[in-house]
Structure formats: structure tokens, C-alpha cells
Design an enzyme around this catalytic site. Structure first.
Site, PDB file in Angstrom:
ATOM      1  CG  ASP A 250      -1.831   1.109   1.600  1.00  0.00           C
ATOM      2  OD1 ASP A 250      -2.371   1.523   0.300  1.00  0.00           O
ATOM      3  OD2 ASP A 250      -1.898   1.621   2.369  1.00  0.00           O
ATOM      4  CG  ASP A 252      -1.308   7.806   0.515  1.00  0.00           C
ATOM      5  OD1 ASP A 252      -0.262   7.973   0.094  1.00  0.00           O
ATOM      6  OD2 ASP A 252      -2.524   7.874  -0.094  1.00  0.00           O
ATOM      7  N   GLY A 261      -6.050  15.803   3.781  1.00  0.00           N
ATOM      8  CA  GLY A 261      -6.467  16.465   2.241  1.00  0.00           C
ATOM      9  C   GLY A 261      -5.803  15.552   1.184  1.00  0.00           C
ATOM     10  CD  GLN A 295      -3.668   7.790  -4.633  1.00  0.00           C
ATOM     11  OE1 GLN A 295      -3.834   9.000  -4.521  1.00  0.00           O
ATOM     12  NE2 GLN A 295      -2.988   7.084  -3.752  1.00  0.00           N
ATOM     13  NE  ARG A 343     -12.681   2.524  -2.141  1.00  0.00           N
ATOM     14  CZ  ARG A 343     -11.988   3.533  -1.881  1.00  0.00           C
ATOM     15  NH1 ARG A 343     -11.404   3.946  -2.711  1.00  0.00           N
ATOM     16  NH2 ARG A 343     -11.835   3.928  -0.711  1.00  0.00           N
TER      17      ARG A 343
END
Length: 442
Positions: A250, A252, A261, A295, A343
Site C-alpha cells: 500500500d 499512503d 486532504g 486514490q 478498489r
């Protein structure tokens, strides 16, 4: 509360002969602290709750005829019940199942009872005594869904379970199709039947070799491969080999610091401490690195695709300077409301890597910081590592606990070290986990 320590026993067997010690009239396994009169090497771990049995292979230059034959042990009344239970557990169970396809979709049945109760699975079940796999799967399909099936050949043979699991099942999985969909479900076995794409089917079954078989079917089906549409950065060409050891990462929260944000510009991308070192360690030990990332910013139209590409270009440039090569970046450009194949926790991105890069479930790991990452790895049928600070893991412990990740770590470097240990000697690494991570068990 952490899990209490188990009582450890040693199960030594070779060529059907089992080494036992006599203790006050009872034949039992030797215990870990007792010295054996011969050298051994690890050969598996069997977890029976309060008792853990460490299987060992003896290093002998002769056949130990004086030991106890495993079949004769069941006839004796002076044998510890744990010995009989462990030996019984090592007896392979045989099942026969079938991937029935219609174009890119496969038929799944929802079970009423048994291992898959409440879950979807491919049709099939245990073989009867004296039954061949082909006859067994034809019988099971007729019993479960009430129609005749046409077998198109053997897909593969699988052994279910990872090292450390107490029982194993040998699964013969066939390819096939239907001439009729006039289903007559057996009500005490099957409550529903439906067609699904492979990515969806993988999320629905809990059967390990059904997952592996679904991936193999996907790779052999031109229609299924063509139907899967997944965005990729373009770091690597298609079809670079097969059965390549792969670590899926993964992005992030694993490689870089996440932002409330979203990371929307290259300047906002900040590597987490130890991430590059962890990636380099895995690369140096032979794994190809594949990034798979949802994303949402792209899905909510906050991050145009060209801008996302610039973020990834900057990341790859920094990794290249550090000597780290990423085989490919796959991303899902859809938001959380989407029902797309790519996803996470749907394993579409991992299937794409299987198609494009030769990744295979049994030689792969999925590393992520979110429950959906662990779910994705489990859906694909590979091992998983869950990373993040302890406070973060405690927040999501209830969701991750049922998924039982093999590795739990504070960050990517720690996870990489554990993956290396586990993969070099899964028996030893499984033995290290006598007390589970408190953020999962508490």
C-alpha cells in the site's frame, strides 16, 4: 490480555515411524526441553490451543524400525491422546471442486453448513472412500446444485493452509461448464447460487485453495484477463515472467505519510522513516515490489490523473536514487462509493499484477496499514503484514483480528525484517509468535 504460553511437544516422524517416550506407563511426545538422542530439523507447527506440537524431521542414516508405526498407534491404549490427535490431524483430507465458468464469470454456491457456512464457495466437497476426483466432483455438483456438469480438465492440485495450521486438505480443482442452469439446490447444503467475476468471487470465499484456483483460472481465461481493467503507471512491460515472489505495498501510511486532504502534489509526498530501507531489504532478498493504492482524491475529481502521475514520478525518482526499483504501480481511480474490481478490498490490482508481472498468491505478501489492505491480501490468498503505530493498530484491532495477519509491525522496515525471517524459515518465525501482538488480542 495476551494469549498464554502453550505447552510445547515435539513430534518426530520419518517414513511412518514416530518417536515416543514412555512416561509412567504412557507413550507421549518428548517435550521441548528434553534432549533427543539424534539431531533434527524443523518441519512444521501444529497449534492445539493449550498444546503446541513442533514437528521435527530426524536426521538419521537408518530406518528406525524400533520406533512406533503411526497406523499401529491408534490400536494402543497406552498412547497419550495428544499423540493420536496430532497423527490424525496429519492425515490429508481429499476434496474435489470445480470452477464452472460462463465467459469471465464463475459460479459460486452459498453454503448452509460446514467450513464455508454462510460463505460462498466453488461447488464440490469431500471425496467418498474409493472415489476418483472426477467422479467425486460430478457427484458433489449434482448433489449441491442439481445439474450435470461438463469437466474441461484439471486446473490444478492444491494443499490448503499455511505453515502453522493444524490440518491440511488436498484439493483437486477442475475447470468445467454447464449445459443447463435449471438449478435444484439441496436445501440442507446450499442456500443460493450466483455468477461472479473472479475479483468478487475471491472476496466471498474463505477456502484457501479455492482462492488459488480462482487466480489460476483467471490467468488461463482470456476472457477473464481481458475483462479486468486496472490503471497502471507503466513502470514495467506486460508478461515479465511467471511465479515471481512479490510484495504488494500500500502507499499512503506504508511508504509515505498520509495527509487529511490527500497527497495531491509531488511536494506533499513525504517518505516515512525506514520505508526505503524496508523496500531495499525486500528487493535484495529477491522480491519484486508492486505498489497497489486506492486514490480517493482521483475518484472525487480532486486529483487529475496527470497530476497523480507526477506524484508517482517524483516518488520513483527518489527510490531509484536510493537503489530501489518498483516493478509497477497500480492505482484505483474510483471513490469509496464505487463497486469496481480494483478498489481494495477487492483484489483487482493484485490480479492485474498476476496477469502482468507473474505474481502468484503462494509466493506473495500484502503490506498495508488499513484493514482493507489485509482483507485484500486475504482475498488474493497471500500472506499479509499489518503496519502502523500502536495507537493506529489499536484503533482498528477489532476489524483486523479475524483476518490474522502473519506479521504485525510499527512500520515497513520492521515488517520487511519479519517477512524475511518468516519466508526464510516459516516454522521458526511461527514459533516466535507464542504470544500474539497485544493490539490484536486485547
Amino acid at each position: 490480555m495476551g494469549r498464554k504460553l502453550s505447552r510445547d511437544h515435539v513430534f518426530v516422524e520419518t517414513d511412518g515411524q514416530v518417536y515416543l517416550v514412555r512416561d509412567r506407563g504412557t507413550l507421549r511426545f518428548p517435550r521441548v526441553r528434553e534432549t533427543l538422542p539424534f539431531p533434527t530439523e524443523p518441519n512444521g507447527v501444529m497449534d492445539f490451543g493449550d498444546d503446541r506440537v513442533l514437528r521435527q524431521k530426524p536426521l538419521l542414516d537408518h530406518h528406525p524400525e524400533e520406533w512406533f508405526g503411526r497406523d499401529a498407534i491408534f490400536e494402543r491404549s497406552d498412547v497419550d491422546p495428544l499423540v493420536k490427535r496430532a497423527i490424525y490431524t496429519t492425515m490429508i483430507r481429499c476434496v474435489s471442486e470445480v470452477i464452472l465458468s460462463k465467459g469471465p464469470r464463475v459460479l459460486m454456491v452459498k453454503a448452509v453448513r460446514g467450513f464455508s457456512k454462510g460463505h460462498w464457495n466453488v461447488p464440490g466437497g469431500f471425496m467418498d472412500y474409493g472415489e476418483s476426483p472426477e467422479v467425486g466432483v460430478e457427484r458433489e455438483a449434482e448433489e449441491e446444485i442439481g445439474v450435470d456438469i461438463v469437466l474441461d480438465g484439471l486446473l490444478n492440485v492444491y494443499v490448503s493452509g499455511f505453515p502453522g495450521k493444524p490440518a491440511y486438505t488436498l484439493g483437486f480443482v477442475y475447470k468445467g461448464h454447464l449445459d443447463s442452469e435449471a438449478f435444484h439446490l439441496k436445501p440442507d447444503e446450499i442456500e443460493d447460487v450466483a455468477w461472479f467475476t473472479v475479483d468478487k468471487a475471491l472476496t466471498l470465499t474463505r477456502n484457501p485453495f479455492a482462492k488459488w484456483a480462482l487466480v489460476d483460472f483467471f490467468l488461463q481465461s482470456g476472457e477473464a484477463r481481458a475483462a479486468l481493467k486496472v490503471k497502471r503507471h507503466g513502470s514495467a512491460p506486460h508478461a515479465t515472467g511467471s511465479d515471481r515472489p512479490t510484495v504488494f505495498l500500500d502507499r499512503d501510511g506504508v511508504i509515505n505519510r498520509g495527509r487529511a486532504g490527500y497527497v495531491r502534489t509531488p511536494d506533499q509526498f513525504e517518505f516515512l522513516a525506514g520505508a526505503m530501507d524496508g523496500m531495499r531489504l525486500l528487493q535484495d532478498r529477491g522480491w519484486q515490489l508492486v505498489i497497489v493504492t486506492n486514490q480517493d482524491a482521483a475518484g472525487w475529481k480532486l486529483l487529475p490523473e496527470p497530476q497523480l502521475a507526477r506524484v508517482h514520478d517524483r516518488m520513483l525518482e527518489s527510490l531509484d536514487k536510493a537503489g530501489v526499483h518498483v516493478a509497477e504501480i497500480y492505482h484505483c481511480p474510483h471513490n469509496v462509493l464505487s463497486d469496481c474490481a480494483c478498489r481494495k478490498p477487492r483484489p483487482g490490482m493484485l490480479l492485474a499484477a498476476a496477469r502482468d508481472l507473474g505474481a502468484r498468491p503462494r509466493g506473495a505478501w500484502m503490506v498495508g496499514d488499513k484493514p482493507s489492505d489485509v482483507e485484500t491480501g486475504r482475498a488474493f490468498g497471500c500472506r499479509t503484514a499489518w503496519v502502523g503505530p500502536k495507537a493506529w493498530r489499536k484503533r482498528f484491532a477489532a476489524e483486523v483480528r479475524p483476518l490474522s495477519p502473519e506479521v504485525v509491525a510499527d512500520g515497513l522496515l520492521e515488517a520487511a525484517r519479519a517477512i524475511v525471517r518468516y519466508s526464510e524459515d516459516p516454522v521458526v518465525e511461527a514459533s516466535r509468535k507464542s504470544v500474539a501482538d497485544p493490539t490484536i488480542t486485547s
